[in-house]
Enzyme design. Sequence first.
Site, PDB file in Angstrom:
ATOM      1  N   ASP A 121      52.364  41.922  33.608  1.00  0.00           N
ATOM      2  CA  ASP A 121      51.468  41.866  34.767  1.00  0.00           C
ATOM      3  C   ASP A 121      52.303  42.201  35.992  1.00  0.00           C
ATOM      4  O   ASP A 121      52.871  41.301  36.618  1.00  0.00           O
ATOM      5  CB  ASP A 121      50.868  40.467  34.951  1.00  0.00           C
ATOM      6  CG  ASP A 121      49.922  40.078  33.835  1.00  0.00           C
ATOM      7  OD1 ASP A 121      48.831  40.643  33.777  1.00  0.00           O
ATOM      8  OD2 ASP A 121      50.279  39.184  33.045  1.00  0.00           O
ATOM      9  N   ARG A 174      45.260  39.814  45.699  1.00  0.00           N
ATOM     10  CA  ARG A 174      45.358  40.647  44.494  1.00  0.00           C
ATOM     11  C   ARG A 174      44.255  41.705  44.484  1.00  0.00           C
ATOM     12  O   ARG A 174      44.341  42.684  43.736  1.00  0.00           O
ATOM     13  CB  ARG A 174      45.245  39.772  43.247  1.00  0.00           C
ATOM     14  CG  ARG A 174      46.359  38.757  43.108  1.00  0.00           C
ATOM     15  CD  ARG A 174      46.059  37.759  41.996  1.00  0.00           C
ATOM     16  NE  ARG A 174      46.006  38.405  40.693  1.00  0.00           N
ATOM     17  CZ  ARG A 174      45.587  37.794  39.588  1.00  0.00           C
ATOM     18  NH1 ARG A 174      45.150  36.534  39.638  1.00  0.00           N
ATOM     19  NH2 ARG A 174      45.573  38.441  38.437  1.00  0.00           N
ATOM     20  N   HIS A 216      39.044  41.727  36.532  1.00  0.00           N
ATOM     21  CA  HIS A 216      38.728  40.908  35.376  1.00  0.00           C
ATOM     22  C   HIS A 216      37.211  40.995  35.180  1.00  0.00           C
ATOM     23  O   HIS A 216      36.470  40.383  35.951  1.00  0.00           O
ATOM     24  CB  HIS A 216      39.116  39.463  35.596  1.00  0.00           C
ATOM     25  CG  HIS A 216      40.540  39.254  36.000  1.00  0.00           C
ATOM     26  ND1 HIS A 216      40.991  39.415  37.311  1.00  0.00           N
ATOM     27  CD2 HIS A 216      41.638  38.911  35.278  1.00  0.00           C
ATOM     28  CE1 HIS A 216      42.291  39.162  37.365  1.00  0.00           C
ATOM     29  NE2 HIS A 216      42.723  38.861  36.152  1.00  0.00           N
ATOM     30  N   HIS A 234      42.688  29.743  35.511  1.00  0.00           N
ATOM     31  CA  HIS A 234      43.819  29.168  34.798  1.00  0.00           C
ATOM     32  C   HIS A 234      43.611  27.679  34.565  1.00  0.00           C
ATOM     33  O   HIS A 234      44.139  27.115  33.600  1.00  0.00           O
ATOM     34  CB  HIS A 234      45.114  29.364  35.593  1.00  0.00           C
ATOM     35  CG  HIS A 234      45.542  30.788  35.714  1.00  0.00           C
ATOM     36  ND1 HIS A 234      45.046  31.629  36.684  1.00  0.00           N
ATOM     37  CD2 HIS A 234      46.416  31.520  34.985  1.00  0.00           C
ATOM     38  CE1 HIS A 234      45.602  32.823  36.551  1.00  0.00           C
ATOM     39  NE2 HIS A 234      46.435  32.788  35.524  1.00  0.00           N
ATOM     40  N   ASP A 278      41.862  38.180  28.979  1.00  0.00           N
ATOM     41  CA  ASP A 278      42.877  37.534  29.796  1.00  0.00           C
ATOM     42  C   ASP A 278      43.599  36.534  28.889  1.00  0.00           C
ATOM     43  O   ASP A 278      43.200  36.316  27.733  1.00  0.00           O
ATOM     44  CB  ASP A 278      42.225  36.858  31.002  1.00  0.00           C
ATOM     45  CG  ASP A 278      43.171  36.708  32.192  1.00  0.00           C
ATOM     46  OD1 ASP A 278      44.398  36.841  32.002  1.00  0.00           O
ATOM     47  OD2 ASP A 278      42.685  36.457  33.302  1.00  0.00           O
TER      48      ASP A 278
END
Length: 593
Positions: free
Chosen positions: A144, A213, A244, A256, A329
């Site tokens: 990544d 991001r 995503h 996460h 992911d």
Amino acid sequence: MRSPKLSRKTVLVSSVAGAFAVVGGGAVIAEAASRRGEDEPEEPAVTPDWVEERLASMSLADKVGQLFVVYVHGESADTDQVDAVASNRQRLGEDNGAAFVAAYKPGGIIYFDWANGLSDPDQIAALSAGLQEAAETPLFIATDQEYGTVVRIGAPATQFPGAMPLGATRDTEAAGRAAEAAAVELRAMGLNLNFAPDADVNVDPANPVIGVRSFGSDPALVAEFTTAQVGGYQAGGVAVSAKHFPGHGDTGTDSHLGLPVITHTAEEWERIDAPPFTAAIAAGTDMVMSGHLQFPALDESLRPATLSAPILTGLLRERLGFDGVVVTDSLEMEGVRTEFGDERVPVLALEAGVDLLLMPPNFPLAHQAVLDAVEAGELTEERIDASVRRILALKLARGIIEGPADQETSVVGSDEHRHVAADIADRSITLLANDGTLPLAAGNVLVTGWGENTTARLAESLNAEGLQAETLLTGEAPDADRIKAAVAAAAGRDLVVVVTYQVEAGGAQADLVAELLKANARVVTAAVGTPYDAARLPAVNASLATYSYTTASLASLAKVITGALDPSGTLPVDVPGPDGAIAYAFGHGLHYT
């Protein structure tokens, strides 16, 4: 060896639509073979039927292995370092990466600095070579490397400012150049897959996981920059994954840590979230990464998108026409583990339409679960074959099967690439407010606020531009004593630069700024994360946004503060105030001239 020049044209080995629609017919294989130089042997390294031949030679266990990308511990493929061996045995059942690759024949390995060192380009290249040597079918070597806040390989690799700074430049050509330069460096170290770019449209200022991001809050802008970076990475020889899907830009939950819920209607999804993914598919993205998030308007069952057939098959495959590789992911993230156990998630993901399973928490368990699902008839071997075909075809189309090009690691961090990064940083700095305090060509400056390394590097850059700068770190949540110390240190200064990061309205960083203003300091704030900080602080003499705390961005910030550089960045997002009204609008940006 001379560093290769950036081509300035997008070279797509094959479009996703072309590459994968003909899998089994041999067109991709023939195209890949035709790219060899004229001095190569006449007999091709692979036949036009290579994908089918390799698939037919694999056992079911070998095929299932190809469905996984995992991380291994160790700075070398054959590490015997005690801690690395213990971690590998616990998670993978083997001592090191080479043994694991030989035993399980995975589709790929993903690198992390904390697992693999990644401090030296030669070490990284040797690690890659050692893993590939152990592989029967060449591996995806992935990471990544989004740049900005998500970086796995640090200096001396070139550190580009990241996505939102690129959006602030409004220069898609620069985005393509950055991606191509980054890909050239990754490829020199043996990597061939980057899980980038981020195609999310960041419309929630409180988004804890996307933020900078993202290229911005405008779907058209994000689509344009996503397209540019897909082409740039591929031109540099690296496969890419837009992420995503179906869109992670409007959530206050970090996937996460939990399971986000996207409350957009189907119409809002089409207008806001879909355009960058549609553009990425049209540009030939090799992969699309699923998000671990609920999207009730797209799947009323409320399964995470990673496990949702309506989203991954019905929407991504059938409606948008994507026939490339769908990758999850990380399966270690809580967002995909809230309802189902680790032995069920891989099976359900494959049933939903996934091809590549990223980082299961317990690889032997996940691998065996897929084998058991085939034996039980829950999954068919034909379903496994469909995914392995896509994976093998992509490896062939991107030149992975024939091995990496002969390229020395001296290209990593080259002057040419660092110039690209510096140019982007120069054109991204955004001046949001200024009462005439800036520029300051000479004087005594205090740099305070967030980030020990950040404040120190900014002070160094200001000194290099002719100011006399000193630092006093207060941190992300300064207490009363640290604020009092900063106010004392500000006395007699010509300027105080407060570096901010993730400011909360009414929080301690806002208190720091307020106390400095009460003491009659001339205050300039510099948001080195999201620009939303600017509207969560008291009105100051001048306000800047860098979107990044890379060395290049801080050097550019110093040049703007001193007037050596006229600020030219424009906001790629709307910045709302505490009352929800727009304080600084998309496209806002002041200049000195």
